[in-house]
Design a protein around this motif. Structure first.
Motif, PDB file in Angstrom:
ATOM      1  N   VAL A  65      30.224 -24.645   7.253  1.00 22.66           N
ATOM      2  CA  VAL A  65      30.317 -24.310   5.843  1.00 22.66           C
ATOM      3  C   VAL A  65      31.775 -24.299   5.383  1.00 22.66           C
ATOM      4  O   VAL A  65      32.684 -23.927   6.130  1.00 22.66           O
ATOM      5  N   VAL A  66      31.988 -24.712   4.139  1.00 19.97           N
ATOM      6  CA  VAL A  66      33.310 -24.704   3.528  1.00 19.97           C
ATOM      7  C   VAL A  66      33.367 -23.551   2.532  1.00 19.97           C
ATOM      8  O   VAL A  66      32.500 -23.433   1.653  1.00 19.97           O
ATOM      9  N   TRP A 108      26.439 -10.351   0.852  1.00 20.86           N
ATOM     10  CA  TRP A 108      26.025 -11.133  -0.324  1.00 20.86           C
ATOM     11  C   TRP A 108      27.223 -11.365  -1.244  1.00 20.86           C
ATOM     12  O   TRP A 108      27.486 -12.494  -1.672  1.00 20.86           O
ATOM     13  N   TRP A 109      27.958 -10.292  -1.547  1.00 21.19           N
ATOM     14  CA  TRP A 109      29.089 -10.411  -2.465  1.00 21.19           C
ATOM     15  C   TRP A 109      30.198 -11.262  -1.853  1.00 21.19           C
ATOM     16  O   TRP A 109      30.766 -12.141  -2.530  1.00 21.19           O
ATOM     17  N   ALA A 156      33.323 -16.158  -1.767  1.00 22.10           N
ATOM     18  CA  ALA A 156      33.857 -17.297  -1.030  1.00 22.10           C
ATOM     19  C   ALA A 156      33.328 -18.633  -1.536  1.00 22.10           C
ATOM     20  O   ALA A 156      33.626 -19.675  -0.941  1.00 22.10           O
ATOM     21  N   GLY A 157      32.573 -18.615  -2.626  1.00 24.86           N
ATOM     22  CA  GLY A 157      32.185 -19.857  -3.276  1.00 24.86           C
ATOM     23  C   GLY A 157      30.770 -20.322  -3.030  1.00 24.86           C
ATOM     24  O   GLY A 157      30.350 -21.325  -3.624  1.00 24.86           O
ATOM     25  N   LEU A 158      30.004 -19.655  -2.166  1.00 23.15           N
ATOM     26  CA  LEU A 158      28.616 -20.059  -1.953  1.00 23.15           C
ATOM     27  C   LEU A 158      27.763 -19.572  -3.119  1.00 23.15           C
ATOM     28  O   LEU A 158      27.961 -18.469  -3.637  1.00 23.15           O
ATOM     29  N   GLY A 170      26.541 -19.577  12.204  1.00 25.13           N
ATOM     30  CA  GLY A 170      25.752 -20.797  12.163  1.00 25.13           C
ATOM     31  C   GLY A 170      25.472 -21.331  10.778  1.00 25.13           C
ATOM     32  O   GLY A 170      24.656 -22.245  10.613  1.00 25.13           O
ATOM     33  N   VAL A 171      26.138 -20.810   9.763  1.00 23.14           N
ATOM     34  CA  VAL A 171      25.874 -21.249   8.389  1.00 23.14           C
ATOM     35  C   VAL A 171      26.452 -22.640   8.175  1.00 23.14           C
ATOM     36  O   VAL A 171      27.636 -22.886   8.435  1.00 23.14           O
ATOM     37  N   ARG A 172      25.609 -23.538   7.669  1.00 23.82           N
ATOM     38  CA  ARG A 172      26.012 -24.918   7.462  1.00 23.82           C
ATOM     39  C   ARG A 172      26.215 -25.208   5.977  1.00 23.82           C
ATOM     40  O   ARG A 172      25.660 -24.519   5.115  1.00 23.82           O
ATOM     41  N   GLU A 173      27.025 -26.201   5.696  1.00 21.49           N
ATOM     42  CA  GLU A 173      27.309 -26.585   4.320  1.00 21.49           C
ATOM     43  C   GLU A 173      26.006 -26.940   3.600  1.00 21.49           C
ATOM     44  O   GLU A 173      25.187 -27.726   4.102  1.00 21.49           O
TER      45      GLU A 173
END
Length: 312
Positions: A147-148, A106-107, A112-114, A84-87
């Protein structure tokens, strides 16, 4: 370089009551305990989504890549959206073991860019200690996220790179001391450590209540291990899980570090890689291939399939 690594229980409580609540990910996992989902069902932070480390934060194991290889980017993106993670949404991750497992999520999310990804300092124990509520049961799946992700935002290395770091930089072994020394090896093919690696057990990053030690204390710890003089720092553990916790502690202390995802599980499965035993880093990597060197006797190379003990 420095980004926020930690969120306190009080901060998370306030964020969950805000108009932009974070995604909360519960990575309940421990080496030898396959019942993470059951522990989650018995009590979790309201709205938290369960994340399965073995199937969602890792690809299938292999001798070449270790017990917890990095997941395929497309597969990982599907999992993160399933959570459910959104951009643009903040993410807070935790487990019930000092974040030694949650740090893998976390890592990976940072990789992945977040950028707005933090660990719940003190993990679930801090939430309980604050008297905050828990939910029980398995809730309905959240609405899919959008999320991207862009893999490669954090550095990684392979076995050759780890060997170079051990020789020319600083390579930290995040496993428990007995596994570093080669006194015991409950899961991987051979006992010992990468020659030249320095023992820095993950558990020593934490205070008695499971929160991370203060930044200045962590900095002193890593400087004593050689971080102050090392231009490059790498970290490995058993299979690339608790090494992520070490990277989080290093970031709190003001250091950048490279992850060796295959870690000891991949290194020890390769008979061409040397293994050292004993309490000291041992000499250069020119020791005999497939052998052990150091303060204790050589260990055999037969594979073990035990599910208990030590850090991952």
């Amino acid at each position: 370089m420095s980004r926020r690594v930690l969120t306190t229980a009080a901060e998370l409580r306030d964020l969950l009551g805000s108009d932009r609540p974070p995604a909360v990910l519960d990575v309940r996992w421990a080496l030898g305990d396959p019942h993470g989902r059951g522990h989650y069902a018995a009590g979790h932070i309201p709205g938290a989504v369960y994340v399965d480390l073995d199937t969602e934060l890792a690809a299938p194991p292999s001798p070449r890549d270790g017990r917890h290889p990095l997941p395929d980017p497309d597969t990982f993106r599907s999992a993160v959206r399933r959570w459910g993670v959104r951009e643009g949404q903040a993410v807070v991750v935790h487990d019930d073991l000092g974040n030694t497992a949650a740090a893998r999520a976390w890592w990976l999310l940072r990789y992945a860019g977040l950028t707005d990804v933090t660990l719940l300092d003190g993990a679930l124990g801090a939430w309980r200690a604050a008297g905050l509520p828990l939910e029980t049961g398995i809730p309905a799946a959240p609405a899919p996220g959008d999320v991207v992700l862009r893999a490669g935002a954090l550095p990684v290395t392979d076995a050759d790179g780890a060997a170079e770091l051990a020789a020319d930089g600083l390579l930290l072994d995040a496993r428990a001391g007995e596994r570093y020394r080669g006194d015991a090896e409950p899961v991987d093919p051979r006992a010992g450590h990468i020659p030249g690696a320095v023992s820095a057990p993950t558990g020593e990053n934490l205070a008695a209540d499971g929160t991370f030690l203060p930044a200045d204390v962590l900095r002193e710890r890593f400087e004593k291990a050689g971080a102050g003089a090392a231009a490059r720092i790498g970290v490995y553990c058993g299979s690339g899980v608790t090494a992520a916790h070490q990277i989080a502690a290093l970031e709190i202390a003001g250091f950048e570090a490279v992850l060796f995802p295959g870690s000891w599980s991949a290194w020890s499965a390769d008979p061409g890689r040397p293994a050292a035993t004993g309490p000291l880093p041992s000499g250069p990597l020119s020791v005999a291939r497939g052998s052990s060197v150091g303060g204790s006797s050589a260990r055999g190379s037969s594979a073990k399939d035990s599910s208990v003990g030590g850090s991952s």
